[in-house]
Design an enzyme around this catalytic site. Structure first.
Site, PDB file in Angstrom:
ATOM      1  N   ARG A 133      17.600  30.643  78.971  1.00  0.00           N
ATOM      2  CA  ARG A 133      16.249  30.433  78.287  1.00  0.00           C
ATOM      3  C   ARG A 133      16.360  29.557  76.971  1.00  0.00           C
ATOM      4  O   ARG A 133      17.556  29.756  76.369  1.00  0.00           O
ATOM      5  CB  ARG A 133      15.695  31.680  77.828  1.00  0.00           C
ATOM      6  CG  ARG A 133      14.499  31.294  77.060  1.00  0.00           C
ATOM      7  CD  ARG A 133      13.597  32.829  77.109  1.00  0.00           C
ATOM      8  NE  ARG A 133      14.204  33.790  75.961  1.00  0.00           N
ATOM      9  CZ  ARG A 133      13.778  34.879  75.778  1.00  0.00           C
ATOM     10  NH1 ARG A 133      12.262  35.131  76.366  1.00  0.00           N
ATOM     11  NH2 ARG A 133      13.977  35.901  75.001  1.00  0.00           N
TER      12      ARG A 133
ATOM     13  N   ARG B 132       7.794  50.212  72.655  1.00  0.00           N
ATOM     14  CA  ARG B 132       8.835  50.161  73.386  1.00  0.00           C
ATOM     15  C   ARG B 132       9.468  51.252  73.901  1.00  0.00           C
ATOM     16  O   ARG B 132      10.569  51.603  74.474  1.00  0.00           O
ATOM     17  CB  ARG B 132      10.238  49.168  72.964  1.00  0.00           C
ATOM     18  CG  ARG B 132       9.622  47.799  72.962  1.00  0.00           C
ATOM     19  CD  ARG B 132      10.941  47.090  72.645  1.00  0.00           C
ATOM     20  NE  ARG B 132      10.566  45.666  72.109  1.00  0.00           N
ATOM     21  CZ  ARG B 132      10.924  44.517  72.824  1.00  0.00           C
ATOM     22  NH1 ARG B 132      11.872  44.555  73.574  1.00  0.00           N
ATOM     23  NH2 ARG B 132      10.541  43.484  72.238  1.00  0.00           N
TER      24      ARG B 132
ATOM     25  N   LYS C 191       6.452  38.190  78.783  1.00  0.00           N
ATOM     26  CA  LYS C 191       5.352  38.602  77.616  1.00  0.00           C
ATOM     27  C   LYS C 191       5.091  37.405  76.707  1.00  0.00           C
ATOM     28  O   LYS C 191       3.674  37.311  76.492  1.00  0.00           O
ATOM     29  CB  LYS C 191       5.926  39.830  77.285  1.00  0.00           C
ATOM     30  CG  LYS C 191       6.127  40.872  77.836  1.00  0.00           C
ATOM     31  CD  LYS C 191       6.652  42.177  77.095  1.00  0.00           C
ATOM     32  CE  LYS C 191       7.741  42.029  76.291  1.00  0.00           C
ATOM     33  NZ  LYS C 191       9.126  41.974  76.898  1.00  0.00           N
TER      34      LYS C 191
ATOM     35  N   ARG D 111      19.990  44.827  76.134  1.00  0.00           N
ATOM     36  CA  ARG D 111      18.481  44.949  76.052  1.00  0.00           C
ATOM     37  C   ARG D 111      17.848  45.395  77.383  1.00  0.00           C
ATOM     38  O   ARG D 111      16.837  46.208  77.426  1.00  0.00           O
ATOM     39  CB  ARG D 111      17.840  43.512  75.829  1.00  0.00           C
ATOM     40  CG  ARG D 111      17.927  43.147  74.154  1.00  0.00           C
ATOM     41  CD  ARG D 111      18.085  41.715  74.002  1.00  0.00           C
ATOM     42  NE  ARG D 111      16.820  40.952  74.689  1.00  0.00           N
ATOM     43  CZ  ARG D 111      16.873  39.693  74.586  1.00  0.00           C
ATOM     44  NH1 ARG D 111      17.822  39.170  74.560  1.00  0.00           N
ATOM     45  NH2 ARG D 111      15.805  39.105  74.962  1.00  0.00           N
TER      46      ARG D 111
ATOM     47  N   ARG E 162      18.179  31.547  71.682  1.00  0.00           N
ATOM     48  CA  ARG E 162      18.181  32.806  70.815  1.00  0.00           C
ATOM     49  C   ARG E 162      19.287  33.397  70.592  1.00  0.00           C
ATOM     50  O   ARG E 162      20.171  33.339  71.685  1.00  0.00           O
ATOM     51  CB  ARG E 162      16.971  33.674  71.273  1.00  0.00           C
ATOM     52  CG  ARG E 162      15.542  33.763  70.824  1.00  0.00           C
ATOM     53  CD  ARG E 162      14.577  34.351  71.288  1.00  0.00           C
ATOM     54  NE  ARG E 162      14.916  35.810  71.612  1.00  0.00           N
ATOM     55  CZ  ARG E 162      14.169  36.811  71.925  1.00  0.00           C
ATOM     56  NH1 ARG E 162      12.705  36.217  72.186  1.00  0.00           N
ATOM     57  NH2 ARG E 162      14.460  37.800  72.074  1.00  0.00           N
TER      58      ARG E 162
END
Ligand code: ADP
Ligand code: ZN
Length: 206
Positions: A122, A88, A13, A164, A153
């Site tokens: 990532r 969400r 996204k 998540r 992160r």
């Protein structure tokens, strides 16, 4: 025009949002980015959000909704905005419906089993926000676009990612049906390469 980007964590996204906002000059509103900015500057919202975000949990609906409402009331959103990471869950979707109209919802679909590896590998640029994957970095520690430092992160560890993804399945995925029923949903194949995903999105927006 108001656009929502839907998709699981790691679906891309943020990556696509960046490209869309550059090409179509649409304001990009990422709740995750807003929370991370608040964490960085140590605001009360940031302090509250950090405890939850690091574990992969949602920030409470009232705080999240207030944050989005106040951001949308900014004059730069008067011609529309692109929401990334909001809504969400159904509560947030209903809230949003009360305060604004939604023209398009783009669902970036990726098989859930790909996402753990995407997220734990990532690396994100501190300067421009671009995402990379360690598999294609070959040890490189700087961003290839702006030479900014790449970092991982705090919520891209296995435990937080598992949470998540589980919350996505139980709370967020229903929004696909919700927007389908409202007749505004378009789905693109997020398992393709970034630039090919963007081409699919361009077809929907041109
Ligand atoms: P991702 O989509 O990869 O999980 P984001 O940067 O969009 O990452 O969001 C990071 C975190 O911020 C989420 O895991 C959650 O804790 C919090 N967050 C972001 N948007 C929302 C939201 N709409 N409602 C509740 N929490 C949110
Ligand atoms: Zn960069």
């Amino acid at each position: 025009m108001n656009i929502i980007l839907l998709g699981a964590p790691g679906a891309g996204k943020g990556t696509q949002a960046k490209r869309i906002s550059e090409k179509y000059k649409i304001v990009h509103i990422s709740t995750g980015d807003i929370f991370r900015e608040n964490i960085k500057s140590g605001t009360p919202l940031g302090v509250e959000a950090k405890k939850l975000i690091d574990k992969g949990q949602f920030v409470p609906d009232d705080l999240t909704c207030q944050t989005v409402e106040s951001r949308l009331s900014n004059s730069d959103c008067k011609n529309g905005a692109m929401l990334d990471g909001f809504p969400r869950n159904l509560y947030q979707a209903e809230f949003l419906k009360q305060i604004t109209n939604i023209d398009k919802v783009i669902n970036i679909a990726v098989p859930l089993e790909c996402l753990m590896a995407r997220l734990t590998g990532r690396r994100v640029c501190r300067e421009c926000g671009e995402s990379f994957h360690i598999d294609s970095l070959n040890g490189e520690t700087k961003c290839s676009y702006c030479s900014g430092e790449l970092y991982q992160r705090d919520d891209d560890n296995e435990e937080a990612v598992a949470t998540r993804l589980a919350i996505y399945t139980t709370k967020t995925q229903v929004l696909i049906d919700y927007y389908e029923k409202l007749g505004v949903l378009k789905t693109v194949d997020g398992s393709k390469e970034k630039s090919d995903v963007f081409k699919e999105i361009e077809v929907l927006l041109d």
